[in-house]
Design an enzyme around this catalytic site. Structure first.
Site, PDB file in Angstrom:
ATOM      1  N   CYS A   7     -19.238   7.829   7.987  1.00  0.00           N
ATOM      2  CA  CYS A   7     -20.689   7.550   8.025  1.00  0.00           C
ATOM      3  C   CYS A   7     -21.060   6.552   6.928  1.00  0.00           C
ATOM      4  O   CYS A   7     -21.909   5.674   7.142  1.00  0.00           O
ATOM      5  CB  CYS A   7     -21.488   8.846   7.860  1.00  0.00           C
ATOM      6  SG  CYS A   7     -21.537   9.863   9.350  1.00  0.00           S
ATOM      7  N   ASP A  30      -7.493   0.582   9.165  1.00  0.00           N
ATOM      8  CA  ASP A  30      -7.151   1.790   8.410  1.00  0.00           C
ATOM      9  C   ASP A  30      -6.682   1.385   7.011  1.00  0.00           C
ATOM     10  O   ASP A  30      -5.922   0.434   6.853  1.00  0.00           O
ATOM     11  CB  ASP A  30      -6.058   2.588   9.136  1.00  0.00           C
ATOM     12  CG  ASP A  30      -5.945   4.002   8.610  1.00  0.00           C
ATOM     13  OD1 ASP A  30      -6.276   4.937   9.366  1.00  0.00           O
ATOM     14  OD2 ASP A  30      -5.535   4.180   7.441  1.00  0.00           O
ATOM     15  N   ASN A  86      -6.632  12.616  16.499  1.00  0.00           N
ATOM     16  CA  ASN A  86      -6.236  13.872  15.874  1.00  0.00           C
ATOM     17  C   ASN A  86      -7.418  14.835  15.903  1.00  0.00           C
ATOM     18  O   ASN A  86      -8.532  14.460  15.524  1.00  0.00           O
ATOM     19  CB  ASN A  86      -5.785  13.634  14.428  1.00  0.00           C
ATOM     20  CG  ASN A  86      -4.505  12.820  14.353  1.00  0.00           C
ATOM     21  OD1 ASN A  86      -3.628  12.978  15.197  1.00  0.00           O
ATOM     22  ND2 ASN A  86      -4.402  11.946  13.365  1.00  0.00           N
ATOM     23  N   HIS A  99     -12.591   9.790  15.595  1.00  0.00           N
ATOM     24  CA  HIS A  99     -12.104   8.412  15.536  1.00  0.00           C
ATOM     25  C   HIS A  99     -10.869   8.266  16.396  1.00  0.00           C
ATOM     26  O   HIS A  99     -10.076   9.194  16.543  1.00  0.00           O
ATOM     27  CB  HIS A  99     -11.798   7.987  14.098  1.00  0.00           C
ATOM     28  CG  HIS A  99     -10.939   8.950  13.342  1.00  0.00           C
ATOM     29  ND1 HIS A  99     -11.432  10.135  12.831  1.00  0.00           N
ATOM     30  CD2 HIS A  99      -9.635   8.920  13.026  1.00  0.00           C
ATOM     31  CE1 HIS A  99     -10.454  10.785  12.223  1.00  0.00           C
ATOM     32  NE2 HIS A  99      -9.345  10.075  12.327  1.00  0.00           N
TER      33      HIS A  99
HETATM   34  P1  AMP Z   1      -7.083  11.429  10.581  1.00  0.00           P
HETATM   35  O1  AMP Z   1      -5.900  11.965   9.839  1.00  0.00           O
HETATM   36  O2  AMP Z   1      -6.866  11.338  12.046  1.00  0.00           O
HETATM   37  O3  AMP Z   1      -8.366  12.167  10.222  1.00  0.00           O
HETATM   38  O4  AMP Z   1      -7.232   9.941  10.113  1.00  0.00           O
HETATM   39  C1  AMP Z   1      -8.081   9.507   9.102  1.00  0.00           C
HETATM   40  C2  AMP Z   1      -7.678   8.096   8.780  1.00  0.00           C
HETATM   41  O5  AMP Z   1      -8.718   7.508   8.023  1.00  0.00           O
HETATM   42  C3  AMP Z   1      -6.396   7.991   7.958  1.00  0.00           C
HETATM   43  O6  AMP Z   1      -5.440   7.210   8.670  1.00  0.00           O
HETATM   44  C4  AMP Z   1      -6.857   7.293   6.668  1.00  0.00           C
HETATM   45  O7  AMP Z   1      -5.905   6.380   6.168  1.00  0.00           O
HETATM   46  C5  AMP Z   1      -8.134   6.605   7.121  1.00  0.00           C
HETATM   47  N1  AMP Z   1      -9.131   6.350   6.078  1.00  0.00           N
HETATM   48  C6  AMP Z   1      -9.611   7.236   5.169  1.00  0.00           C
HETATM   49  N2  AMP Z   1     -10.516   6.641   4.372  1.00  0.00           N
HETATM   50  C7  AMP Z   1     -10.612   5.348   4.798  1.00  0.00           C
HETATM   51  C8  AMP Z   1     -11.375   4.222   4.380  1.00  0.00           C
HETATM   52  N3  AMP Z   1     -12.239   4.281   3.339  1.00  0.00           N
HETATM   53  N4  AMP Z   1     -11.212   3.051   5.033  1.00  0.00           N
HETATM   54  C9  AMP Z   1     -10.343   2.962   6.063  1.00  0.00           C
HETATM   55  N5  AMP Z   1      -9.606   3.992   6.508  1.00  0.00           N
HETATM   56  C10 AMP Z   1      -9.719   5.163   5.875  1.00  0.00           C
END
Ligand code: AMP
Length: 112
Positions: A7, A30, A86, A99
């Site tokens: 958000c 990512d 996920n 996402h």
């Molecule tokens: P999940 O494990 O499916 O919840 O994936 C969350 C993803 O968000 C992970 O691959 C993280 O590397 C990515 N993530 C977390 N914070 C950020 C951020 N500030 N900018 C870009 N990606 C992020």
């Protein structure tokens, strides 16, 4: 939603490697890529799980899939890509804002 990192990215409060934005979704890189190309496609509206997808949100998820398909060449995914959502702790969901991971740009693990 307060304290949701995605958000905050949607609101422009934290920087991101934005590759696409419209009124309903944002696509950005990512921060810890697991493939040569690793994008995250998020709805601007906060919700965490597919179980919260009513008809309107399901239609938006369809638009997100359509957008990814339409932009694959522009985003370096011409040779194929993998989509991952996920859901929950057993799947390792760390950000509770729904996402779609978009992975590609190379032959992915278990395809090499
Ligand atoms: P999940 O494990 O499916 O919840 O994936 C969350 C993803 O968000 C992970 O691959 C993280 O590397 C990515 N993530 C977390 N914070 C950020 C951020 N500030 N900018 C870009 N990606 C992020």
């Amino acid at each position: 939603m307060k304290d949701c990192v995605f958000c905050k990215i949607v609101a422009g409060e934290i920087p991101s490697g934005k590759v696409y934005e419209d009124g309903e979704m944002l696509v950005f890189r990512d921060i810890a890529p697991l493939a040569k190309i690793h994008l995250l496609c998020v709805p601007k509206e906060h919700f965490a799980y597919l179980t919260e997808a009513d008809d309107r949100r399901a239609a938006l998820l369809g638009k997100m899939l359509q957008k990814i398909a339409g932009k694959k060449d522009e985003w370096g995914l011409s040779e194929g890509y993998r989509l991952v959502i996920n859901q929950g702790d057993n799947a390792g969901q760390t950000v509770k804002h729904l996402h779609i991971h978009v992975l590609g740009g190379e032959a992915l693990p278990w395809e090499k």
